[in-house]
Design a protein around this motif. Structure first.
Motif: not given
Length: 364
Positions: A322, A355, A359-361, A363-364, A325, A251, A327
């Motif tokens: 979200n 950041q 969405k990858d932090v 969770g949706h 991602t 990340q 990155n």
């Protein structure tokens, strides 16, 4: 009583003539009053015209020019007539009220005028844009990666052209941010209890000779020594870029930048390869900071929301954090930020907001 054939013929011919003159004349008038030349006969149109001259709709590599009516007058009959009727207010303000007859008055009303046009275009699904631009005809592979992502997002969320393309021919209303908002945030940071368990920098701060810490980075508060806090920073280090610490493995949200002394002071685990072959290891660092810090990220996120509303949502519909991602956000935020007057300091805070809520932090 029967009409003579000649009389009947005269009546029919006269009716046709009157109808032709009425309908044809009306069409001629409507057409002439839709021309760019007619628009420019009003002094108050000089300001938007100068902006238009510098736009891609006036001059471009393909040699295709969009005139005033192409963007502002829909061709669907009822929309066309309604737009022409609404335009009479412009004539009224030009010759009666002088509402925007100076540059100062124009700027004063720019936001309201822009919102009126944007709302009309949202209502007809940007019909005038679509008279030239067709999504099915777009060669998306020729678009930048950023443009491809934005067009995909727009399609998935039922957005229309004007939601994102507000400044294509005329300058959008000037984005204004409360100049005291950041000062208030820093003042709030000065009241953070000395025994707070976790603290967060408002801006990029120094940690002595070890390097610097980025905004919003969680720091374990170890102790307070006369206004100086001893904190522990935890993150991940990638082999080949040892001077940078990231939020997590893979990340690429930068949380700190180290000096050689900082690299030497790290407590590090073992390197492990990720799915792409990059080597990552967990690291931690104990450092001393003097700058004010918050005991919650929320005030910083509230400030970032203001930045988003002023510098992002002024030009396009708001994109939730979200949606992309961790990155993906830095390049998107920088690409958009370069088109605004946002400061590098505020852009860093806004990027961190996106950041930490990507969405990858979350969770949706």
């Amino acid at each position: 009583m029967k009409l003579k054939k000649t009389t009947l013929a005269v009546i029919v011919a006269s009716s046709i003539g009157i109808g032709w003159l009425t309908l044809g004349g009306t069409q001629v008038i409507l057409d002439k009053t839709s021309s760019t030349e007619f628009c420019l006969s009003c002094h108050s149109m000089e300001t938007p015209y100068k902006e238009y001259l510098g736009s891609v709709h006036f001059s471009n590599a393909k040699g295709i020019r969009a005139e005033c009516s192409d963007c502002h007058i829909p061709q669907e009959p009822m929309e066309y007539l309604w737009t022409k009727i609404r335009a009479t207010k412009d004539v009224y303000h030009e010759f009666v009220t002088g509402k925007i007859d100076t540059d100062e008055k124009y700027e004063q009303h720019r936001a309201a005028m822009a919102e009126t046009v944007w709302e009309q275009m949202r209502g007809n699904d940007s019909a005038t844009c679509r008279s030239c631009h067709d999504e099915d005809a777009m060669e998306t592979y020729e678009q930048s990666e950023e443009a491809q992502k934005m067009h995909l997002y727009a399609a998935e969320n039922d957005q229309t052209c004007i939601d994102c393309h507000k400044g294509v021919a005329h300058l959008p209303p000037e984005a204004k941010m409360d100049s005291t908002a950041l000062d208030h945030l820093l003042d709030e940071a000065k009241t953070t209890p000395v025994d707070a368990k976790v603290v967060y920098p408002v801006q990029t701060i120094a940690m002595g000779d070890l390097g610097s810490i980025n905004p919003a980075t969680p720091l374990k508060n170890l102790k307070d020594e006369g206004g100086k806090r001893q904190v522990e920073l935890s993150g991940y280090q990638m082999q080949g870029a040892e001077q940078v610490l990231y939020m997590g493995e893979g990340q690429r949200a930068i949380i700190a930048t180290l000096t050689k002394d900082g690299e030497s002071a790290l407590k590090a685990g073992e390197f492990k390869a990720d799915a792409y072959g990059n080597q990552w290891r967990p690291v931690s660092l104990v450092a001393t900071i003097e700058a004010p810090v918050l005991d919650s990220q929320q005030p910083l996120w509230n400030y970032a929301e203001q930045l988003d509303n002023v510098f992002c949502s002024t030009c396009h519909a708001k994109i939730p954090a979200n949606h992309f991602t961790v990155n993906a956000w830095p390049s998107i935020a920088k690409g958009m930020g370069d088109r605004t007057s946002i400061s590098a300091e505020d852009l860093e805070i806004l990027t961190k907001f996106f950041q930490y809520n990507a969405k990858d932090v979350v969770g949706h």
